[in-house]
Scaffold this motif. Structure first.
Motif, short mmCIF file in Angstrom:
data_model
loop_
_atom_site.label_atom_id
_atom_site.label_comp_id
_atom_site.label_asym_id
_atom_site.label_seq_id
_atom_site.Cartn_x
_atom_site.Cartn_y
_atom_site.Cartn_z
N ALA A 156 -6.17 1.19 -2.45
CA ALA A 156 -6.23 2.56 -2.74
C ALA A 156 -5.14 3.10 -1.66
O ALA A 156 -4.32 3.98 -2.11
N MET A 157 -4.96 2.58 -0.40
CA MET A 157 -3.85 2.96 0.47
C MET A 157 -2.58 2.71 -0.13
O MET A 157 -1.50 3.49 -0.02
N LYS A 158 -2.48 1.43 -0.82
CA LYS A 158 -1.37 1.10 -1.26
C LYS A 158 -0.72 2.18 -2.56
O LYS A 158 0.37 2.69 -2.69
N LEU A 159 -1.78 2.39 -3.32
CA LEU A 159 -1.44 3.35 -4.47
C LEU A 159 -0.91 4.77 -3.92
O LEU A 159 0.00 4.95 -4.24
N ALA A 160 -1.83 5.10 -3.01
CA ALA A 160 -1.32 6.44 -2.32
C ALA A 160 -0.10 6.61 -1.73
O ALA A 160 0.85 7.45 -1.78
N LYS A 161 0.42 5.36 -1.09
CA LYS A 161 1.67 5.18 -0.63
C LYS A 161 2.80 5.14 -1.68
O LYS A 161 4.05 5.76 -1.61
N SER A 310 -8.21 5.49 -10.18
CA SER A 310 -7.42 6.73 -10.33
C SER A 310 -6.94 7.42 -11.43
O SER A 310 -7.40 7.06 -12.63
N THR A 311 -6.12 8.41 -11.59
CA THR A 311 -5.90 9.10 -12.73
C THR A 311 -4.66 8.69 -13.38
O THR A 311 -3.80 7.89 -12.76
N PRO A 312 -4.51 8.79 -14.64
CA PRO A 312 -3.24 8.21 -15.43
C PRO A 312 -1.91 8.90 -14.62
O PRO A 312 -1.29 7.90 -14.58
N LYS A 313 -2.08 9.99 -14.14
CA LYS A 313 -0.60 10.53 -13.54
C LYS A 313 -0.46 9.69 -12.39
O LYS A 313 0.61 9.33 -12.17
N ILE A 314 -1.51 9.65 -11.59
CA ILE A 314 -1.11 8.60 -10.37
C ILE A 314 -0.86 7.12 -10.61
O ILE A 314 0.17 6.42 -9.98
N TRP A 315 -1.68 6.65 -11.57
CA TRP A 315 -1.66 5.21 -11.96
C TRP A 315 -0.19 4.95 -12.72
O TRP A 315 0.38 3.83 -12.40
N GLU A 316 0.77 5.66 -13.11
CA GLU A 316 1.96 5.56 -13.37
C GLU A 316 2.96 4.84 -12.66
O GLU A 316 3.76 3.93 -13.04
N VAL A 317 2.69 4.92 -11.36
CA VAL A 317 3.59 4.34 -10.46
C VAL A 317 3.47 2.85 -10.37
O VAL A 317 3.99 1.86 -9.84
N MET A 318 2.10 2.34 -10.97
CA MET A 318 1.64 1.05 -11.15
C MET A 318 2.52 0.29 -12.09
O MET A 318 2.28 -0.89 -12.27
N GLU A 319 2.80 1.06 -13.20
CA GLU A 319 3.27 0.49 -14.62
C GLU A 319 4.62 -0.11 -14.41
O GLU A 319 4.82 -1.06 -15.03
#
Ligand SMILES: *Cc1c(COP(=O)(O)O)cnc(C)c1O
Length: 451
Positions: A156-161, A310-319
């Protein structure tokens, strides 16, 4: 320890033979030998420090209480002594020990495929993510699975960063998020952090339950040019002793995080999946966080399992590069089978409702005890079956915990940290066992010297 490869193999082989024997067929002599050797093994190969802290060693008489088997809310040791479990593995055993439906699903999956190839697409993980997406509030949808709660928080911390491009976090005093270095940075307790400083840069701590303090900290960060990626909190603090925040806390955190453009991260590792009387802790206040962390009960008390969503919008950065965050064993088929079966059990047995009703029942009895026997309890807190009993001193807390232990009831509470004991049984614990545990507690309290 001198190297002895032959002995290593021989001992492993012998123990596998014991494991393979049906639980009732291991001889009493073998079980006594195991109980004795286990103490030695902890002393010589795990950490002798533990032995001084466990009631199962210090208060158990000639044989340490050596975990052997269990079912539902009853633990059985190697000498067939039975204990009512009101500790619930600190939230691990929401469904009880070895829930038959969960065990059945895991056994079936074990015979099909226990782990993934790492290349083919895995159907169980995909299905579980979809199911959790349906279950979670608001637009929470995408998820990543791991094995432990602390890994969920790290993710979660990595995703937020990644998403915010910022580095700092605000977390809560007395908060608990796990003990790996990232999660530990968020921890709100000196003891576990201090020897390891410096931890992650830019983490600030504020009192739990004080939304103004969060806003002030965000203002301060802005004023000095620090950047904050997210605010992390448990919906109800678990480890701290089942501390419930004011009712406007979570709604205000949501508002404040939106106002300052930081992510709101709910650590539901302990509160998730019915524990507090709602499916999730944040459901008490109808708040949708940006990221939710799960663990403990997610794996059904059979296979370790955790995750963050998390949400689709936030998850985009993982794609663009999905390999930015990976794990070989997280979300393996056994864990997913366990979690899927656990969720069906949560639904069939309406565990959130059971937690709510039983929690009220237990708190009522505890409050009655506090009235009848003054000078014992300081406060009684919590929601659902995440209940905290704060005693007036460590000594009294330990006397209660050890008195319960002597009467066959398992709780946490060590000599050095017994002031607060959590009452956190399986959500489907029968009322008869709750009554038995509570009667025994009253029994213990009656014997305590009056102040
Ligand atoms: C237990 C807990 C963790 C850590 O989980 P582990 O599986 O022990 O790593 C994180 N957050 C909360 C709120 C917890 O209660």
């Amino acid at each position: 320890m001198t190297r002895d490869i032959k002995k290593a193999f021989q001992e492993a082989t012998d123990f596998v033979d014991i494991i393979k024997q049906p639980v009732g067929e291991v001889s009493l002599d073998d079980r006594k030998a195991i109980a004795t050797e286990t103490v030695e093994n902890f002393r010589d190969y795990i950490n002798k420090g533990f032995l001084e802290y466990r009631k199962s060693v210090t208060e158990a008489g000639s044989f340490a209480v050596t975990e052997w088997t269990g079912q539902g809310s009853i633990l059985v040791d190697a000498l067939e002594r039975e204990y009512i479990d009101i500790l619930g593995g600190f939230g691990l055993y929401s469904y009880g020990i070895r829930h038959p439906k969960i065990v059945e699903a895991v056994k079936a999956q074990l015979d099909r495929s226990p782990q993934y190839s790492q290349e083919m697409l895995d159907p169980l993980r995909a299905k579980l993510a979809r199911v959790i997406a349906h279950l979670t509030p608001g637009d929470i949808q995408y998820g990543f699975f791991a094995n432990s709660g602390t890994e969920a928080v790290e993710g979660a911390m990595k995703l937020a960063k990644f998403y915010t491009g910022k580095k700092g976090f605000i977390s809560m005093l007395k908060g608990f998020h796990g003990k790996t270095l990232g999660s530990l940075s968020l921890m709100g307790k000196n003891d576990y952090r201090a020897p390891l400083l410096p931890l992650l840069e830019g983490v600030r701590h504020v009192p739990f339950g004080d939304a103004d303090a969060v806003e002030q900290e965000l203002k301060n960060a802005l004023a000095v040019g620090d950047d904050i990626a997210g605010v992390v909190a448990e919906p109800i603090q678990g480890e701290a002793g089942a501390i419930v925040p004011p009712d406007d806390y979570w709604p205000r955190l949501r508002e404040i995080c939106d106002k300052y453009g930081v992510l709101l991260i709910a650590d539901e590792v302990q509160t998730g999946f019915g524990r507090t009387g709602e499916i999730f802790g944040v459901d008490h206040w109808d708040v949708t966080p940006d990221i939710m962390c799960f663990g403990k009960a997610l794996g059904g008390g059979v296979v370790p399992m955790s995750g963050f969503f998390s949400t689709p919008k936030i998850w985009e950065v993982m794609e663009p590069n999905p390999f930015m965050h990976t794990t070989t064993t997280g979300g393996n088929p056994l864990a997913c089978a366990s979690a899927l079966a656990a969720l069906t059990v949560m639904h069939e047995e309406d565990l959130p409702r059971q937690a709510k009703e039983k929690g009220e029942y237990v708190k009522k009895r505890l409050n009655e005890m506090a009235d009848t026997y003054p000078g014992i309890f300081d406060t009684i807190s919590g929601r659902g079956l995440l209940i905290g009993m704060q005693f007036v001193s460590d000594e009294i807390g330990y006397a209660v915990a050890s008195g319960l232990f002597a009467r066959g009831v398992i709780t946490a509470g060590t000599l050095t940290n017994a002031k607060c004991i959590r009452f956190e049984p399986a959500l489907n614990i029968p009322y008869e066992l709750l009554d038995e545990a509570l009667n025994k507690m009253e029994d213990v309290i009656k014997t305590l010297p009056k102040n």
